[in-house]
Scaffold this active site. Structure first.
Site, PDB file in Angstrom:
ATOM      1  CG  HIS A  61      -0.431   0.147   2.530  1.00 27.49           C
ATOM      2  ND1 HIS A  61       0.408  -0.783   3.096  1.00 27.49           N
ATOM      3  CD2 HIS A  61      -0.589   1.116   3.474  1.00 27.49           C
ATOM      4  CE1 HIS A  61       0.740  -0.402   4.318  1.00 27.49           C
ATOM      5  NE2 HIS A  61       0.147   0.766   4.570  1.00 27.49           N
ATOM      6  CG  HIS A  63      -0.147   4.482   4.570  1.00 28.55           C
ATOM      7  ND1 HIS A  63      -0.893   3.761   5.470  1.00 28.55           N
ATOM      8  CD2 HIS A  63      -0.980   5.427   4.046  1.00 28.55           C
ATOM      9  CE1 HIS A  63      -2.138   4.252   5.482  1.00 28.55           C
ATOM     10  NE2 HIS A  63      -2.206   5.247   4.631  1.00 28.55           N
ATOM     11  CG  ASP A  65       4.621   3.160   7.438  1.00 29.78           C
ATOM     12  OD1 ASP A  65       3.700   3.656   6.767  1.00 29.78           O
ATOM     13  OD2 ASP A  65       4.439   2.206   8.217  1.00 29.78           O
ATOM     14  CG  HIS A  66       4.054   0.105   4.387  1.00 29.18           C
ATOM     15  ND1 HIS A  66       4.038  -1.186   4.848  1.00 29.18           N
ATOM     16  CD2 HIS A  66       3.535   0.867   5.387  1.00 29.18           C
ATOM     17  CE1 HIS A  66       3.523  -1.211   6.070  1.00 29.18           C
ATOM     18  NE2 HIS A  66       3.206   0.024   6.418  1.00 29.18           N
ATOM     19  CG  HIS A 119      -4.302   0.455   6.577  1.00 28.60           C
ATOM     20  ND1 HIS A 119      -4.222   0.969   7.847  1.00 28.60           N
ATOM     21  CD2 HIS A 119      -3.120   0.760   5.979  1.00 28.60           C
ATOM     22  CE1 HIS A 119      -3.041   1.569   7.998  1.00 28.60           C
ATOM     23  NE2 HIS A 119      -2.359   1.454   6.881  1.00 28.60           N
ATOM     24  CG  ASP A 138       0.342  -1.112   7.815  1.00 27.57           C
ATOM     25  OD1 ASP A 138       1.215  -1.975   8.027  1.00 27.57           O
ATOM     26  OD2 ASP A 138       0.571   0.112   7.811  1.00 27.57           O
ATOM     27  CG  HIS A 176       3.595  -1.430  11.538  1.00 28.13           C
ATOM     28  ND1 HIS A 176       4.420  -0.338  11.652  1.00 28.13           N
ATOM     29  CD2 HIS A 176       2.853  -1.224  10.422  1.00 28.13           C
ATOM     30  CE1 HIS A 176       4.179   0.502  10.662  1.00 28.13           C
ATOM     31  NE2 HIS A 176       3.232  -0.012   9.895  1.00 28.13           N
TER      32      HIS A 176
HETATM   33 FE    FE Z   1       2.486   0.958   8.113  1.00 27.05          FE
HETATM   34 ZN    ZN Z   2      -0.133   1.814   6.450  1.00 21.41          ZN
END
Ligand code: FE
Ligand code: ZN
Length: 260
Positions: A61, A63, A65-66, A119, A138, A176
């Site tokens: 996805h 985001h 942080d990915h 999400h 996530d 995570h």
């Molecule tokens: Fe994440």
């Molecule tokens: Zn995420």
């Protein structure tokens, strides 16, 4: 002849504050995929420690942080970036897009794409059936589930049901390390669940030994994770929601977790 099972070499390691980095390596062809790209330094270090070269990035996805390390990894390795079709416009340098039911190849390894919106709207999981492994981003965590940012509660519940239908032996590789806080919350709503108690003990041992709590197996998550038990009558009753729909119970669990 049937293809041999359990061929992928999977490595996991911490990235950023609580993300997991993942490498999936095919020994037959030397192809190696990173699942998501949270942070370049640890991914490069893991590749060099193993003597592998990055050929692919499979993105769950959009985001940051990915996806934040995609440009650096692409520049260094020239790897192919595979992104969910529903949000490829938000993902840098995507070479290929995938939808539900598509097959992604990493060398000779094969993953099935499972769309799991909620999400984010375009989120996907990558299921390596021959290796009993699914990378869920996530959407699902051990004893938890992702926040519903872009989708709706019914949409997220439907996505979790798609994942819950995978074989019990499936190893769940999530985005995570949230397991301990997820367990603290889960025990407030499902305190008499023996499977949850067993998972709490296991996770405490893993953390005390400095180990990741991931992967867990789908079979144990089905018994211990309240976000996969929104259709269990005993959990609805414990929440004072006997007879209400699984979607309503799921929404209540998610909202309680948001405030926890
Ligand atoms: Fe994440
Ligand atoms: Zn995420």
């Amino acid at each position: 002849m049937a293809r041999p099972r359990m061929t992928a070499d999977i490595r996991l390691f911490p990235c950023l504050s609580d993300n997991f980095g993942y490498l999936v390596h095919d020994p037959a062809t030397e192809a190696t995929a990173a699942v998501d790209a949270p942070e370049a330094g640890p991914i490069v270090a893991a590749l060099e420690a193993a003597g592998w070269t990055l050929t692919d990035i499979l993105v769950t996805h959009h985001h940051h942080d990915h996806t934040g390390a995609i440009p650096a990894l692409k520049e260094r390795y020239g790897c192919r970036v595979t992104a969910p079709a529903g949000e490829a416009d938000k993902i840098p340098l995507a070479d290929a897009t995938v939808r539900d039911g598509d097959t992604v190849r990493v060398g000779a390894l094969e993953a099935r794409v499972i769309e799991t919106p909620g999400h984010t709207l375009g989120q996907v999981a990558y299921w390596f059936a021959d290796d009993d492994a699914v990378f869920v981003g996530d959407t699902l965590f051990s004893i938890g589930a992702g926040r519903v940012f872009e989708g709706t509660y019914p949409m997220m519940w439907a996505s979790l049901l798609k994942l819950r239908a995978l074989p019990d032996a499936t190893r769940i590789f999530c985005g995570h390390e949230y397991t301990e806080s997820n367990i603290r919350f889960a025990r407030t709503i499902d305190p008499d669940n023996a499977a949850l108690k067993a998972r709490a003990d296991e996770a405490a041992r893993q953390r005390a030994a400095g180990k990741a709590t991931v992967p867990s197996r789908m079979g144990e998550e089905k018994r211990a994770n309240p976000f996969l038990r929104a259709d269990a009558p005993e959990l609805a009753a414990a929440l004072g929601m006997a007879g209400q729909s699984a979607t309503a119970v799921f929404a209540e669990i998610r909202e309680r977790k948001n405030k926890f």
